[in-house]
Design a protein around this motif. Sequence first.
Motif, PDB file in Angstrom:
ATOM      1  N   ALA A  60       0.772  -1.025   0.039  1.00 53.83           N
ATOM      2  CA  ALA A  60      -0.048   0.123  -0.158  1.00 53.83           C
ATOM      3  C   ALA A  60       0.951   1.249   0.098  1.00 53.83           C
ATOM      4  O   ALA A  60       1.300   1.953   0.881  1.00 53.83           O
ATOM      5  CB  ALA A  60      -0.689  -0.098   1.166  1.00 53.83           C
ATOM      6  N   ASP A  61       1.473   1.564  -1.120  1.00 48.74           N
ATOM      7  CA  ASP A  61       2.448   2.753  -1.261  1.00 48.74           C
ATOM      8  C   ASP A  61       1.878   3.788  -2.134  1.00 48.74           C
ATOM      9  O   ASP A  61       2.887   4.504  -2.827  1.00 48.74           O
ATOM     10  CB  ASP A  61       3.975   2.106  -1.715  1.00 48.74           C
ATOM     11  CG  ASP A  61       3.572   1.591  -3.155  1.00 48.74           C
ATOM     12  OD1 ASP A  61       2.472   1.444  -3.712  1.00 48.74           O
ATOM     13  OD2 ASP A  61       4.852   0.777  -3.652  1.00 48.74           O
ATOM     14  N   ASN A  62       0.602   3.931  -2.345  1.00 50.18           N
ATOM     15  CA  ASN A  62      -0.028   5.017  -3.108  1.00 50.18           C
ATOM     16  C   ASN A  62      -0.894   5.584  -2.301  1.00 50.18           C
ATOM     17  O   ASN A  62      -2.015   5.104  -2.211  1.00 50.18           O
ATOM     18  CB  ASN A  62      -0.379   4.432  -4.455  1.00 50.18           C
ATOM     19  CG  ASN A  62      -0.884   5.463  -5.494  1.00 50.18           C
ATOM     20  OD1 ASN A  62      -0.386   6.572  -5.440  1.00 50.18           O
ATOM     21  ND2 ASN A  62      -1.522   4.860  -6.384  1.00 50.18           N
ATOM     22  N   PRO A  63      -0.835   6.868  -1.680  1.00 53.25           N
ATOM     23  CA  PRO A  63      -1.688   7.490  -0.898  1.00 53.25           C
ATOM     24  C   PRO A  63      -3.163   7.964  -1.566  1.00 53.25           C
ATOM     25  O   PRO A  63      -2.945   8.286  -2.698  1.00 53.25           O
ATOM     26  CB  PRO A  63      -1.143   8.562  -0.398  1.00 53.25           C
ATOM     27  CG  PRO A  63       0.094   8.879  -1.335  1.00 53.25           C
ATOM     28  CD  PRO A  63       0.293   7.835  -1.901  1.00 53.25           C
ATOM     29  N   GLY A  64      -4.059   7.563  -0.837  1.00 51.96           N
ATOM     30  CA  GLY A  64      -5.398   7.907  -1.572  1.00 51.96           C
ATOM     31  C   GLY A  64      -6.532   7.177  -1.154  1.00 51.96           C
ATOM     32  O   GLY A  64      -6.580   6.526  -0.254  1.00 51.96           O
ATOM     33  N   VAL A  65      -7.865   7.267  -1.752  1.00 53.27           N
ATOM     34  CA  VAL A  65      -8.873   6.506  -1.481  1.00 53.27           C
ATOM     35  C   VAL A  65      -8.980   5.668  -2.681  1.00 53.27           C
ATOM     36  O   VAL A  65      -9.198   5.967  -3.786  1.00 53.27           O
ATOM     37  CB  VAL A  65     -10.065   7.293  -1.373  1.00 53.27           C
ATOM     38  CG1 VAL A  65     -11.225   6.250  -1.214  1.00 53.27           C
ATOM     39  CG2 VAL A  65      -9.950   8.122  -0.186  1.00 53.27           C
ATOM     40  N   TRP A  66      -9.011   4.315  -2.587  1.00 55.81           N
ATOM     41  CA  TRP A  66      -9.152   3.177  -3.817  1.00 55.81           C
ATOM     42  C   TRP A  66     -10.153   2.405  -3.467  1.00 55.81           C
ATOM     43  O   TRP A  66     -10.314   1.297  -2.540  1.00 55.81           O
ATOM     44  CB  TRP A  66      -7.626   2.527  -3.868  1.00 55.81           C
ATOM     45  CG  TRP A  66      -6.448   3.692  -3.889  1.00 55.81           C
ATOM     46  CD1 TRP A  66      -5.614   3.903  -2.778  1.00 55.81           C
ATOM     47  CD2 TRP A  66      -6.050   4.358  -4.954  1.00 55.81           C
ATOM     48  NE1 TRP A  66      -4.563   4.842  -3.318  1.00 55.81           N
ATOM     49  CE2 TRP A  66      -4.901   4.856  -4.540  1.00 55.81           C
ATOM     50  CE3 TRP A  66      -6.693   4.462  -6.198  1.00 55.81           C
ATOM     51  CZ2 TRP A  66      -4.377   6.033  -5.250  1.00 55.81           C
ATOM     52  CZ3 TRP A  66      -5.918   5.248  -6.983  1.00 55.81           C
ATOM     53  CH2 TRP A  66      -5.029   6.081  -6.695  1.00 55.81           C
ATOM     54  N   PHE A  67     -10.954   2.261  -4.618  1.00 57.74           N
ATOM     55  CA  PHE A  67     -12.001   1.555  -4.821  1.00 57.74           C
ATOM     56  C   PHE A  67     -11.727   0.049  -5.078  1.00 57.74           C
ATOM     57  O   PHE A  67     -10.988  -0.142  -5.773  1.00 57.74           O
ATOM     58  CB  PHE A  67     -13.176   1.850  -5.915  1.00 57.74           C
ATOM     59  CG  PHE A  67     -14.615   1.585  -5.717  1.00 57.74           C
ATOM     60  CD1 PHE A  67     -15.177   1.530  -4.356  1.00 57.74           C
ATOM     61  CD2 PHE A  67     -15.275   1.554  -7.035  1.00 57.74           C
ATOM     62  CE1 PHE A  67     -16.532   1.225  -4.270  1.00 57.74           C
ATOM     63  CE2 PHE A  67     -16.661   1.470  -6.735  1.00 57.74           C
ATOM     64  CZ  PHE A  67     -17.273   1.111  -5.494  1.00 57.74           C
ATOM     65  N   MET A  68     -12.508  -0.938  -4.313  1.00 59.70           N
ATOM     66  CA  MET A  68     -12.219  -2.388  -4.648  1.00 59.70           C
ATOM     67  C   MET A  68     -13.695  -3.052  -4.909  1.00 59.70           C
ATOM     68  O   MET A  68     -14.381  -2.717  -3.854  1.00 59.70           O
ATOM     69  CB  MET A  68     -11.407  -3.148  -3.686  1.00 59.70           C
ATOM     70  CG  MET A  68     -11.223  -4.462  -4.061  1.00 59.70           C
ATOM     71  SD  MET A  68     -10.023  -5.353  -3.165  1.00 59.70           S
ATOM     72  CE  MET A  68     -11.027  -5.887  -1.661  1.00 59.70           C
ATOM     73  N   HIS A  69     -14.001  -3.453  -5.894  1.00 62.48           N
ATOM     74  CA  HIS A  69     -15.358  -4.051  -6.354  1.00 62.48           C
ATOM     75  C   HIS A  69     -15.574  -5.251  -7.217  1.00 62.48           C
ATOM     76  O   HIS A  69     -14.247  -5.466  -7.751  1.00 62.48           O
ATOM     77  CB  HIS A  69     -16.013  -2.871  -6.821  1.00 62.48           C
ATOM     78  CG  HIS A  69     -15.556  -2.327  -8.139  1.00 62.48           C
ATOM     79  ND1 HIS A  69     -15.867  -2.817  -9.396  1.00 62.48           N
ATOM     80  CD2 HIS A  69     -14.706  -1.232  -8.406  1.00 62.48           C
ATOM     81  CE1 HIS A  69     -15.150  -2.008 -10.259  1.00 62.48           C
ATOM     82  NE2 HIS A  69     -14.387  -1.084  -9.549  1.00 62.48           N
TER      83      HIS A  69
END
Length: 578
Positions: free
Chosen positions: A532-541
């Motif tokens: 997890a080396d990319n800051p932000g909000v990441w959708f998983m679906h």
Amino acid sequence: MGFITSHLVILWLGLLSISCGASVGLAARRHKHWPVGGSTRFYEFKVQTTKVTKLCYTKEIVTINGMLPGPVIYAQEDDRVIIKVTNETPHNATIHWHGVRQRLSCWSDGPSYITQCPIQSGETFTYEFTMYQQKGTLLWHAHISWLRGTVYGAIVVYPKTGVPYPFPHPYEEHILILGEYWNKDVLQLEKAVLASGGGAPPADAFLINGHPGPLYNCSANDVYKIDVVPGKTYLLRLINAALNMEHFFSIAEHKLTIVEADGEYTKPFTADHVMLGPGQTLNVLVKAEKPIGNYQMATGPYMSAQNVTFQNISSIAHFQYSGAAVDSLSLEAKLPVYNDSLVVSRNLAGLRSLNATNLPLEIDANLFFTIGLNVERCNRADPNKTCQGPRGGIFAANMNNITFVKPTISLLQAYYKSVNGHYTEDFPGVPLKTYDFVNGAPNNIPNDTQSLNGTRVKVLEYGTRVQLILQDTGTVTTENHPIHLHGFSFYVVGFGTGDFNPMTARLNLVDPPYMNTIAVPVGGWTAIRFVADNPGVWFMHCHLEIHISWGLAMAFIVKNGNGPLETLPHPPSDLPKC
């Protein structure tokens, strides 16, 4: 046995997290370069309504620049890509750049109400990102409602100048995008399905590059064709942009050699057929070494769920040798039986990364997510029309028994500006209940198949090395689920049937494939790893659109690390407003 296995899983997850937790962040410190592009590529996308005639009907659909499929984005590794999107339709729109890892550019990822609010009618938004250490075949598509049913296209990223492919250079390259088509308006279709509480109707046709092929009504001449030279080798960039259907693909009497999956090189693997879930891409080499003739290329359904109505007529295109008579009969392409999960499993097992660098061997966070459908009790007026799910209930879907509810502003904006009330940080890292997930799931529909509704996220510290077990469940029906994670690719280190058992599961920690969308096996599990080396909000679906509509989704928040190279930048000035 399954119940005991589930308790072993929870115990194992806890012990592993405790033993490895002290080293969070070490694996992420490798990236010390701002993702600056080598060249800059500019594109202009206009979201438009376009008249098309297919299957004996003329109707208006939403397209990009009047094209179905839309325009191809071409770039090279490390290029900067800038796309100005202008919405000329009355509908809201966003575009997601599927498989682009968006290094330090989360604001340009595109899922509606996750990283941005929609581009409203008459408005414009400019997406900017760098293809940082990326090459291969990806795709772009709308990411709001069911708009991606017609709004999609290819992304082709070539290696840097002078860098060859790791396989013999093909004579030609061709893009083949698999899709679905409805005679009804797809936006209205989603509203009708959700209002009914029941399942989605089957597509009226499958498409190859926008063409249904000769097996459908009024489509004898609506056929895609590739002209080939005998003895030459061709690279086919296969993309599944379908809305709700996983697809088999084959070419009559020709072998397919997979050399890339989801934009990452693989060790060559040869198969008679391939299966792509929505959002997945494969590059395959095909040698035109058969007698001169006209050979079918075919795509048809892979349907692993029970009691689901689906389109079972294949879309046909032509792989035609030069010198073949124009009116010659095409040799038939044979596809697997619609529910042949053995072919799917065999092909997944054959995928091996060409170079598995940065595979995390130690784990900081060990997560376990169940995925599947469930049925809610009927709480609506006029239940005969609005509660058409199993036994008079309402279809829903969930991860770890949480049905995802999209917020009214984007999660990324709420997180960045510390706006309270739009989400909670309590998405569970393990299932709320333990049971035999595949064979002993509660299925007294709808009395004990309820899920919890909410906008819950899982927070990860920057640099966390994650292992995530994705476990299919049998509450309504076991099913193959294509799960997509935004902002990252991940190593698929294992998969199997039944409940995941840490004592017997065999993991590949040598050369696992590096993917962004993985088909979790019907009645089985998949193990993935990423940093997890990319800051932000990441959708998983799940990438079956009806399952997103029902709530089979969640989001990760990856916190900032140290310094500007590990910190989410400020939002762009033209970010759409809610």
